[in-house]
Design an enzyme around this catalytic site. Structure first.
Site, PDB file in Angstrom:
ATOM      1  N   HIS A   9       0.679  -1.119   0.046  1.00 57.65           N
ATOM      2  CA  HIS A   9       0.091  -0.192  -0.241  1.00 57.65           C
ATOM      3  C   HIS A   9       0.911   1.269  -0.036  1.00 57.65           C
ATOM      4  O   HIS A   9       1.932   1.464   0.318  1.00 57.65           O
ATOM      5  CB  HIS A   9      -0.871   0.117   1.133  1.00 57.65           C
ATOM      6  CG  HIS A   9      -0.229   0.054   2.467  1.00 57.65           C
ATOM      7  ND1 HIS A   9       0.312   1.250   3.204  1.00 57.65           N
ATOM      8  CD2 HIS A   9       0.202  -0.994   3.454  1.00 57.65           C
ATOM      9  CE1 HIS A   9       0.845   0.983   4.350  1.00 57.65           C
ATOM     10  NE2 HIS A   9       0.831  -0.457   4.439  1.00 57.65           N
ATOM     11  N   GLU A  82      -2.207  -7.147   7.774  1.00 61.82           N
ATOM     12  CA  GLU A  82      -0.959  -6.909   8.208  1.00 61.82           C
ATOM     13  C   GLU A  82      -0.939  -7.823   9.614  1.00 61.82           C
ATOM     14  O   GLU A  82      -1.946  -8.245  10.185  1.00 61.82           O
ATOM     15  CB  GLU A  82      -0.377  -5.467   8.434  1.00 61.82           C
ATOM     16  CG  GLU A  82       0.835  -5.392   9.069  1.00 61.82           C
ATOM     17  CD  GLU A  82       2.056  -5.832   8.090  1.00 61.82           C
ATOM     18  OE1 GLU A  82       2.189  -7.189   8.072  1.00 61.82           O
ATOM     19  OE2 GLU A  82       2.812  -5.183   7.429  1.00 61.82           O
TER      20      GLU A  82
END
Length: 189
Positions: A9, A82
């Site tokens: 990202h 994550e």
């Protein structure tokens, strides 16, 4: 086997501040939005069979910008998140170093199986992320696929795909809004 394009990202304010994001839902900042747009432009003209993303906002925003350029819908999957950093999510890394010195020392000695208080280990992250990548690879066997996710999560798959020791996973975290391409041979298709 599938060709997996692993994209981290774009940048967030927490990246800049040195805060541990983990699974907190932090948006991209202006730089991150610009990075995501630039990444999308580099992908223009390539043919991908699908686009998958973590459901966390920073990955979601990156994936949606890419989707608009490559013309694919985004499939969100929480297994692409994550690592959970537990109690330290949102804290500055400098504060974590002071308050959780022994947990960080344990992570240095045992980077794969240690965990910060209330968080998950790299081994657990890898299993979760790998299971999702295996499913994606089985569905899109032999075709290139985009996966937008997070630094440490991506690093676990890169280590496995390239034969690096998982003990070195923290040294394989890529920069924001960059891509790595791996060949992934899934098990159990």
């Amino acid at each position: 086997m599938a060709e997996i394009w692993l994209i981290r990202h774009g940048q967030t304010d927490w990246n800049v501040e040195g805060r541990l994001q983990g699974q907190r839902d932090v948006p991209l900042n202006a730089t991150g939005l610009s990075q995501a747009s630039a990444m999308a432009e580099t992908l223009k003209g390539n043919k991908f069979s699908a686009l998958y993303s973590s459901d966390l906002m920073r990955a979601r925003q990156t994936a949606e910008i890419i989707a608009a350029v490559v013309g694919l819908p985004v499939h969100f999957d929480r297994r692409l998140r994550e690592i959970s950093q537990g109690e330290v999510e949102g804290m500055l890394f400098s504060d974590v170093m002071q308050k959780f010195e022994s947990a960080l020392a344990d992570r240095t000695r045992n980077p794969v199986n240690s965990r910060l208080p209330g968080g998950e280990s790299v081994a657990e992250l890898y299993e979760r992320f790998r299971d999702c990548v295996n499913e994606i690879s089985c569905v899109h066997h032999g075709k290139p696929v985009l996966v937008v996710a997070h630094g440490l999560a991506i690093a676990t798959i890169v280590c496995q795909a390239r034969g690096y020791s998982m003990d070195t996973v923290y040294s394989h975290i890529q920069e924001n809004a960059t891509a790595q391409v791996i060949e992934w041979n899934p098990s159990g298709c």
